[in-house]
Design an enzyme around this catalytic site. Structure first.
Site, PDB file in Angstrom:
ATOM      1  N   GLY A   1       0.748  -1.105  -0.315  1.00  0.00           N
ATOM      2  CA  GLY A   1       0.000   0.302  -0.002  1.00  0.00           C
ATOM      3  C   GLY A   1       0.574   1.501  -0.272  1.00  0.00           C
ATOM      4  O   GLY A   1       0.971   2.057   1.384  1.00  0.00           O
TER       5      GLY A   1
ATOM      6  N   SER B   1       0.972   4.139  -3.047  1.00  0.00           N
ATOM      7  CA  SER B   1       0.213   5.682  -3.750  1.00  0.00           C
ATOM      8  C   SER B   1      -1.518   5.926  -3.311  1.00  0.00           C
ATOM      9  O   SER B   1      -1.822   3.966  -2.443  1.00  0.00           O
ATOM     10  CB  SER B   1      -0.173   5.110  -5.539  1.00  0.00           C
ATOM     11  OG  SER B   1       0.931   4.360  -5.840  1.00  0.00           O
TER      12      SER B   1
ATOM     13  N   GLU C   1      17.206  -5.758  -8.084  1.00  0.00           N
ATOM     14  CA  GLU C   1      16.537  -5.966  -8.473  1.00  0.00           C
ATOM     15  C   GLU C   1      15.267  -5.320  -9.244  1.00  0.00           C
ATOM     16  O   GLU C   1      14.900  -5.366 -10.021  1.00  0.00           O
ATOM     17  CB  GLU C   1      14.942  -6.573  -7.815  1.00  0.00           C
ATOM     18  CG  GLU C   1      15.122  -7.690  -6.915  1.00  0.00           C
ATOM     19  CD  GLU C   1      15.895  -7.547  -5.633  1.00  0.00           C
ATOM     20  OE1 GLU C   1      16.154  -6.492  -4.764  1.00  0.00           O
ATOM     21  OE2 GLU C   1      15.625  -8.145  -4.098  1.00  0.00           O
TER      22      GLU C   1
ATOM     23  N   SER D   1       6.984   6.216 -13.184  1.00  0.00           N
ATOM     24  CA  SER D   1       6.270   6.537 -14.124  1.00  0.00           C
ATOM     25  C   SER D   1       8.152   6.678 -15.405  1.00  0.00           C
ATOM     26  O   SER D   1       9.105   6.928 -14.094  1.00  0.00           O
ATOM     27  CB  SER D   1       6.095   7.847 -14.563  1.00  0.00           C
ATOM     28  OG  SER D   1       6.632   8.744 -14.106  1.00  0.00           O
ATOM     29  N   ASN D   2       8.798   7.110 -16.180  1.00  0.00           N
ATOM     30  CA  ASN D   2       9.462   6.847 -17.403  1.00  0.00           C
ATOM     31  C   ASN D   2       9.766   8.497 -17.039  1.00  0.00           C
ATOM     32  O   ASN D   2      10.983   8.501 -17.283  1.00  0.00           O
ATOM     33  CB  ASN D   2       8.829   6.909 -18.478  1.00  0.00           C
ATOM     34  CG  ASN D   2       8.850   5.025 -18.744  1.00  0.00           C
ATOM     35  OD1 ASN D   2       9.057   4.444 -17.983  1.00  0.00           O
ATOM     36  ND2 ASN D   2       9.002   5.245 -20.151  1.00  0.00           N
TER      37      ASN D   2
END
Lengths: 372, 384
Positions: B126, B128, B243, B367-368
């Protein structure tokens, strides 16, 4: 900043990088490129001979031929560093490609002479082996007194300065590799200005008679030619990756130093993201070159070939992309001849189109992969 | 389980892993169309892994993991992808586990880790909130200490697989006065507690992978606080180590390009020079992504650590995945209007499914644009 990252246990690669950087201090690349342009010359002979003295010319020739017997790994590092320093020279052709051809032909006094001259910088041995884009080729007739050559070859660097051309010709159903004197009778040269300030020539041979002892190899030479060209492509890819790396680094610094609206240009997010994309292109180009080097070293022919196509295509596109964007980010300064950044783009365009431009190499990659 | 996996030569480990997976991953679960199956759908596979002791590749062996080095873990992940094994609900394995192993109390490790390994606890994450997505530091879900429990109020969103999880670890605000990044803590919450409500959200692909989770005066035992109070931001950022490379894995793009190639062969598109040109660009981008990925993998293999620059792989891989699926729709011509699969000789191609799926990876995992911000600051050193 973007770099060819390869294992370097004995520190040789680092030493080679340092030696190119030191060389560039004494002979800044952009300056000599401008001088070359002003003189309408095809080769900075003093620079070339200094490069030979540094041991970079004929680096990959075996020791028996006077070379350093180093590999494509060391060559790639030197070429990348030369690209970064914008030291414009025909290293990929008149050193890498010529050396590769000379390495692969049977021994002869002529081979010995060419190799020795190449390494010392006293012979300028220029390959004239690929077909021009007009598809014309050179035909050969074997006579008692030697070999008679007719035809054309295009896209040749340093042709005016060449002491000898390594020329591929067709005689019936076999190929000949002949060393043709630069001043042979029946050999005509036509020069055109290269985009980066150099000269690119085409050769016309009409009844050009060359002595029989200058025939270096005969038979089916396609495999030898292709392997040699792929080494030259790898060197070009490394040089292009170096150009991309340095054009990015210069642009990064410029946008940090240049202030508008009271802030550095590089503090604006829209430009930060663009700079990240330029950096990524240069990084990918470097990785692609490292991949090509490793595949060549592993010796699986087909994998190596594909890796070389990929590296030359990636590095060519990356250098041109970074160059175009760099000019834009330098603003009006970037459009001036005075600013060096434009030279990086011009050099990138020239090398990117040499020995296969990105689009045709990509299509070749697909064709070979799908044929398997 | 006394085998030292890290001691095996890479290729031997790869062969052992492959052979076992082929024997134990049910055929009908391989190459699933669904990206995120729920626990019940993959239970047999999950339990097979648990029984073998292969569920948690990087956990230390003392906690029931395989204790793989990053290099061996790369092989594990590569083969998993190559064999088309389904993704399992893995938040407990890849996030909760490492969080507790590094920052949890002994009691927390003893209580929770075995239940992840057994499949008894399925975790979700949990992070966002409706007003805290990329800007996670502005989260508002609150936890107030009341006796021996925290009382949690607020809402989480985009919580992947919350509807089939029974535990959630949440970032909560425990100090309103502190700077945004301070005053955040990590709590472990039993989702069967009174006051927890989960609603699924249907995504563009018509599946319900992610959820909203509501907390209405949920009492959470104070001993379920992980690490120090108000130190959650640091903890949350430390969970992903090597990772991070997997966010930039070529797997999805590889699969999509394979599908594109099959569709193109079926439609005779390789006779079309314009298509070949576009396809060649995608193929070479994938090839070069492989070279770059390999460069970072090499760092891990030689025992090094990844820098912030690894983010470049995530950007390139996810944008390439999008472009490949876009080309599928171009190739589909008027058939791009359909929602179901495209038929080819002897099979079908889930072009629309992949096109829609490809929207997500460029958004999640940071995000990118966030990745570009990170690269601009941490790698390029650009000024603010």
């Amino acid at each position: 900043m973007p770099q060819l990252i390869m294992a370097d246990e004995d520190g040789v690669l680092e030493m080679l990088r340092d030696s190119v950087a030191a060389f560039a201090q004494g002979r800044p690349g952009p300056q000599s490129l401008r001088r070359l342009r002003g003189a309408e010359a095809d080769l900075d002979l003093a620079q070339w001979q200094e490069m030979a003295a540094a041991g970079w010319v004929g680096l990959m020739l075996p020791e028996a031929l006077g070379g350093a017997d180093l590999g494509i790994r060391q060559q790639a590092v030197i070429s990348h560093a030369l690209g970064q320093a914008l030291i414009a020279s025909p290293i990929a052709t008149a050193s890498v490609l010529s050396s590769a051809l000379l390495t692969r032909v049977a021994d002869s006094p002529e081979r010995q002479r060419l190799a020795a001259g190449l390494v010392q910088g006293t012979c300028i041995v220029v390959p004239a082996v690929t077909a021009g884009s007009d598809g014309e080729a050179v035909t050969a007739r074997l006579l008692a007194g030697g070999v008679l050559l007719d035809g054309r070859r295009g896209f040749i660097e340093a042709a005016r300065s060449a002491s000898d051309f390594l020329l591929l010709a067709r005689a019936g159903d076999e190929d000949l590799l002949v060393s043709v004197p630069g001043n042979a009778e029946g050999l005509e040269r036509a020069d055109r200005p290269g985009v980066d300030g150099g000269v690119i020539s085409s050769l016309r041979l009409s009844n050009c008679l060359v002595a029989g002892e200058r025939i270096l190899a005969r038979g089916d030479l396609r495999g030898m030619l292709e392997a040699s060209i792929n080494l030259a492509r790898t060197a070009l890819a490394a040089e292009l990756a170096g150009i991309a790396s340095q054009a990015f680094a210069l642009t990064r610094q410029y946008t940090i130093d240049r202030k508008q609206f009271g802030k550095p240009l590089a503090s604006f997010q829209v430009l930060q993201h663009r700079l990240v994309d330029l950096w990524a292109e240069a990084e990918f180009a470097c990785s692609a070159v490292v991949n090509a080097v490793e595949r060549l070293e592993q010796g699986h022919e087909r994998e190596a070939r594909l890796a070389v196509y990929a590296a030359k295509a990636r590095a060519g596109d990356a250098a041109a992309f970074v160059g175009r964007q760099a000019i834009h980010l330098f603003g009006a300064m970037g459009f001036t001849d005075e600013c060096d950044i434009g030279l990086y783009l011009k050099r990138a365009i020239n090398l990117g189109a040499a020995l296969g431009q990105p689009e045709s190499l990509r299509v070749q990659f697909i064709q070979e992969e799908r044929a398997a | 389980m006394s085998i030292d996996w890290n001691g095996l030569p890479d290729e031997e480990f790869r062969a052992v892993f492959r052979a076992w997976v082929l024997d134990n991953c049910p055929a009908e679960l391989r190459y699933l169309r669904k990206q995120r199956p729920v626990y019940e759908e993959v239970e047999q596979w999950y339990q097979a892994l648990a029984e073998k002791g292969w569920l948690a590749p990087v956990w230390p062996r003392e906690y029931g993991g395989m204790g793989l080095s990053p290099a061996k873990h790369m092989i594990y992940v590569e083969e998993w992808g190559r064999l088309g094994c389904p993704r399992i609900p893995d938040h407990g394995i890849s996030l909760t586990g490492p969080l507790l192993i590094h920052h949890g109390s002994e009691a927390q490790k003893t209580e929770f880790l075995p239940k992840i390994i057994s499949g008894e606890h399925i975790w979700c994450q949990g992070y966002s909130e409706p007003n805290a997505g990329s800007d996670l530091a502005s989260l508002r879900t609150s936890a107030v200490l009341d006796g021996d429990a925290f009382v949690v109020n607020g809402q989480k969103i985009w919580t992947t697989l919350a509807h089939c999880a029974n535990w959630i670890f949440v970032l909560v605000r425990t100090d309103r006065e502190a700077k945004p990044q301070r005053g955040i803590s990590v709590l472990l919450v039993d989702m069967t507690s009174p006051g927890v409500e989960v609603r699924t959200i249907e995504n563009l692909r018509g599946e319900a992978d992610f959820c909203e989770v509501f907390f209405d005066n949920v009492r959470v035992p104070a001993h379920n606080l992980v690490g120090a109070l108000n130190d959650g931001w640091t903890l949350a950022k430390s969970v992903l180590g090597h990772e991070r490379i997997f966010l930039g894995s070529p797997t999805r793009a590889e699969y999509a390009l394979d599908r594109l190639g099959k569709l193109a062969s079926d439609r005779g598109a390789f006779e079309d020079a314009a298509f070949v040109s576009r396809y060649a660009r995608l193929r070479l981008d994938l090839y070069d992504l492989g070279s770059s990925y390999e460069r970072y993998a090499k760092v891990l293999r030689s025992g090094g650590e990844l820098g912030a620059d690894v983010s470049v792989l995530k950007i390139f891989a996810t944008e390439l995945y999008q472009r490949i699926t876009e080309e599928m729709l171009t190739l589909a011509q008027e058939e791009a209007r359909f929602n179901d699969d495209l038929l080819i000789e002897g099979g079908q191609i889930d072009a629309m499914n992949l096109f829609l799926d490809a929207r997500a990876p460029a958004i999640f995992g940071g995000s990118n644009e966030i990745q570009r911000n990170i690269l601009a600051k941490a790698v390029l050193g650009l000024p603010s």
